[in-house]
Design a protein around this motif. Structure first.
Motif, mmCIF file in Angstrom:
data_model
loop_
_atom_site.group_PDB
_atom_site.id
_atom_site.type_symbol
_atom_site.label_atom_id
_atom_site.label_comp_id
_atom_site.label_asym_id
_atom_site.label_seq_id
_atom_site.Cartn_x
_atom_site.Cartn_y
_atom_site.Cartn_z
ATOM 1 N N ARG A 88 80.927 -42.301 -34.016
ATOM 2 C CA ARG A 88 79.591 -42.031 -33.487
ATOM 3 C C ARG A 88 78.591 -43.011 -34.066
ATOM 4 O O ARG A 88 78.657 -43.350 -35.250
ATOM 5 N N PRO A 89 77.643 -43.458 -33.250
ATOM 6 C CA PRO A 89 76.624 -44.364 -33.797
ATOM 7 C C PRO A 89 75.698 -43.605 -34.750
ATOM 8 O O PRO A 89 75.530 -42.389 -34.647
ATOM 9 N N GLU A 90 75.135 -44.318 -35.676
ATOM 10 C CA GLU A 90 74.198 -43.719 -36.622
ATOM 11 C C GLU A 90 72.969 -43.219 -35.860
ATOM 12 O O GLU A 90 72.506 -43.864 -34.926
ATOM 13 N N PRO A 91 72.430 -42.064 -36.253
ATOM 14 C CA PRO A 91 71.245 -41.562 -35.550
ATOM 15 C C PRO A 91 70.020 -42.413 -35.860
ATOM 16 O O PRO A 91 69.904 -43.005 -36.935
ATOM 17 N N VAL A 92 69.130 -42.487 -34.881
ATOM 18 C CA VAL A 92 67.868 -43.216 -35.055
ATOM 19 C C VAL A 92 66.731 -42.223 -34.875
ATOM 20 O O VAL A 92 66.910 -41.147 -34.300
ATOM 21 N N CYS A 93 65.579 -42.576 -35.364
ATOM 22 C CA CYS A 93 64.427 -41.685 -35.225
ATOM 23 C C CYS A 93 64.140 -41.448 -33.747
ATOM 24 O O CYS A 93 64.212 -42.358 -32.925
ATOM 25 N N GLY A 94 63.835 -40.203 -33.416
ATOM 26 C CA GLY A 94 63.605 -39.809 -32.034
ATOM 27 C C GLY A 94 64.776 -39.014 -31.471
ATOM 28 O O GLY A 94 64.783 -38.680 -30.292
ATOM 29 N N GLU A 95 65.768 -38.697 -32.299
ATOM 30 C CA GLU A 95 66.912 -37.881 -31.881
ATOM 31 C C GLU A 95 66.947 -36.611 -32.737
ATOM 32 O O GLU A 95 66.557 -36.629 -33.907
ATOM 33 N N PRO A 96 67.445 -35.502 -32.140
ATOM 34 C CA PRO A 96 67.543 -34.268 -32.934
ATOM 35 C C PRO A 96 68.451 -34.419 -34.157
ATOM 36 O O PRO A 96 68.212 -33.798 -35.193
ATOM 37 N N ARG A 97 69.465 -35.283 -34.066
ATOM 38 C CA ARG A 97 70.346 -35.498 -35.225
ATOM 39 C C ARG A 97 69.578 -36.098 -36.390
ATOM 40 O O ARG A 97 69.831 -35.775 -37.550
ATOM 41 N N ASN A 137 63.518 -32.841 -31.524
ATOM 42 C CA ASN A 137 64.168 -31.584 -31.877
ATOM 43 C C ASN A 137 63.558 -30.422 -31.097
ATOM 44 O O ASN A 137 64.285 -29.541 -30.623
ATOM 45 N N ALA A 138 62.229 -30.423 -30.921
ATOM 46 C CA ALA A 138 61.569 -29.358 -30.164
ATOM 47 C C ALA A 138 62.002 -29.402 -28.705
ATOM 48 O O ALA A 138 62.244 -28.355 -28.084
ATOM 49 N N ALA A 139 62.132 -30.595 -28.132
ATOM 50 C CA ALA A 139 62.563 -30.727 -26.737
ATOM 51 C C ALA A 139 64.006 -30.242 -26.574
ATOM 52 O O ALA A 139 64.329 -29.543 -25.595
ATOM 53 N N ALA A 140 64.879 -30.580 -27.516
ATOM 54 C CA ALA A 140 66.273 -30.124 -27.447
ATOM 55 C C ALA A 140 66.344 -28.606 -27.603
ATOM 56 O O ALA A 140 67.133 -27.941 -26.925
ATOM 57 N N ASP A 141 65.495 -28.057 -28.454
ATOM 58 C CA ASP A 141 65.471 -26.610 -28.636
ATOM 59 C C ASP A 141 64.996 -25.918 -27.364
ATOM 60 O O ASP A 141 65.558 -24.896 -26.952
ATOM 61 N N ARG A 142 63.958 -26.457 -26.699
ATOM 62 C CA ARG A 142 63.484 -25.900 -25.425
ATOM 63 C C ARG A 142 64.575 -25.941 -24.362
ATOM 64 O O ARG A 142 64.811 -24.965 -23.655
ATOM 65 N N ARG A 143 65.252 -27.090 -24.272
ATOM 66 C CA ARG A 143 66.342 -27.221 -23.290
ATOM 67 C C ARG A 143 67.444 -26.209 -23.562
ATOM 68 O O ARG A 143 67.996 -25.617 -22.643
ATOM 69 N N ARG A 166 67.176 -23.252 -25.016
ATOM 70 C CA ARG A 166 66.759 -21.903 -24.649
ATOM 71 C C ARG A 166 66.709 -21.718 -23.138
ATOM 72 O O ARG A 166 66.993 -20.636 -22.640
ATOM 73 N N LEU A 167 66.370 -22.766 -22.393
ATOM 74 C CA LEU A 167 66.291 -22.645 -20.925
ATOM 75 C C LEU A 167 67.635 -22.775 -20.225
ATOM 76 O O LEU A 167 67.925 -22.050 -19.281
ATOM 77 N N THR A 168 68.464 -23.729 -20.683
ATOM 78 C CA THR A 168 69.690 -24.048 -19.941
ATOM 79 C C THR A 168 70.974 -23.713 -20.684
ATOM 80 O O THR A 168 72.037 -23.680 -20.085
ATOM 81 N N GLY A 169 70.903 -23.520 -21.977
ATOM 82 C CA GLY A 169 72.119 -23.262 -22.752
ATOM 83 C C GLY A 169 72.762 -24.535 -23.271
ATOM 84 O O GLY A 169 73.833 -24.498 -23.865
ATOM 85 N N SER A 170 72.116 -25.694 -23.057
ATOM 86 C CA SER A 170 72.627 -26.969 -23.535
ATOM 87 C C SER A 170 71.501 -27.767 -24.152
ATOM 88 O O SER A 170 70.369 -27.736 -23.657
ATOM 89 N N GLN A 171 71.779 -28.507 -25.210
ATOM 90 C CA GLN A 171 70.748 -29.346 -25.833
ATOM 91 C C GLN A 171 70.656 -30.702 -25.184
ATOM 92 O O GLN A 171 69.702 -31.428 -25.388
ATOM 93 N N LYS A 172 71.656 -31.085 -24.399
ATOM 94 C CA LYS A 172 71.689 -32.420 -23.817
ATOM 95 C C LYS A 172 70.771 -32.498 -22.609
ATOM 96 O O LYS A 172 70.710 -31.589 -21.795
ATOM 97 N N ALA A 173 70.101 -33.626 -22.492
ATOM 98 C CA ALA A 173 69.207 -33.840 -21.347
ATOM 99 C C ALA A 173 70.049 -34.127 -20.106
ATOM 100 O O ALA A 173 71.099 -34.773 -20.177
ATOM 101 N N ALA A 174 69.591 -33.634 -18.976
ATOM 102 C CA ALA A 174 70.355 -33.804 -17.724
ATOM 103 C C ALA A 174 70.274 -35.188 -17.169
ATOM 104 O O ALA A 174 69.662 -36.071 -17.453
#
Length: 145
Positions: free
Chosen positions: A100-109, A129-135, A137-145
């Motif tokens: 896996r690539p190293e995480p960069v700022c702007g990612e929940p990791r 992290n807030a956007a991933a948390d919202r996703r 709670r709404l969809t059941g997945s943290q990944k953006a569509a």
């Protein structure tokens, strides 16, 4: 009637070595290998299993029969044979993954990495992290569509 069934007679005993009992350079116990060659239960190291498999293959046994005698599967024996009777790095059925690539700022990791390191998360990581948390709670997945 005094008879014997076919195959019940004394069978040929296979020997790994007639002079040595141990090979220190290759870490082989020839007595254990001899037991395995003759189908007797014994615990073998990987080097001993490969050596036994090579001897049994030269005798014309199938990969399945070799695997049963040395205590591995037929696919493992096939992998050893295809690799020149050397242990492979992985099992033939295992997939290799890219790291896996190293995480960069702007990612929940990276938000979690900031917290783990005892740092205050930057604004970009907090927002991601807030956007991933919202996703989640709404969809059941943290990944953006």
């Amino acid at each position: 009637m005094n008879g014997t069934r076919i195959g019940a007679g004394a069978r040929e005993r296979l020997y790994a070595s007639t002079t040595d009992t141990f090979d220190e350079t290759a870490d082989l116990d020839y007595i254990a290998i001899e037991y395995a060659l003759n189908g007797e239960p014994v615990k073998l190291t990987r080097a001993e299993k490969i050596h036994t498999a090579r001897i049994l293959h030269s005798r014309g046994l199938s990969d399945k029969a070799i695997g049963e005698r040395v205590g591995t599967g037929a696919s493992t024996v096939r992998g050893w044979r295809e690799n020149g009777w050397k242990p492979g790095d992985t099992h033939p059925k295992t997939r290799s993954r890219a790291p896996r690539p190293e995480p960069v700022c702007g990612e929940p990791r990276m938000y979690r990495r900031h917290l783990k390191n005892g740092e205050r998360p930057c604004d970009a990581c907090r927002a991601a992290n807030a956007a991933a948390d919202r996703r989640y709670r709404l969809t059941g997945s943290q990944k953006a569509a």
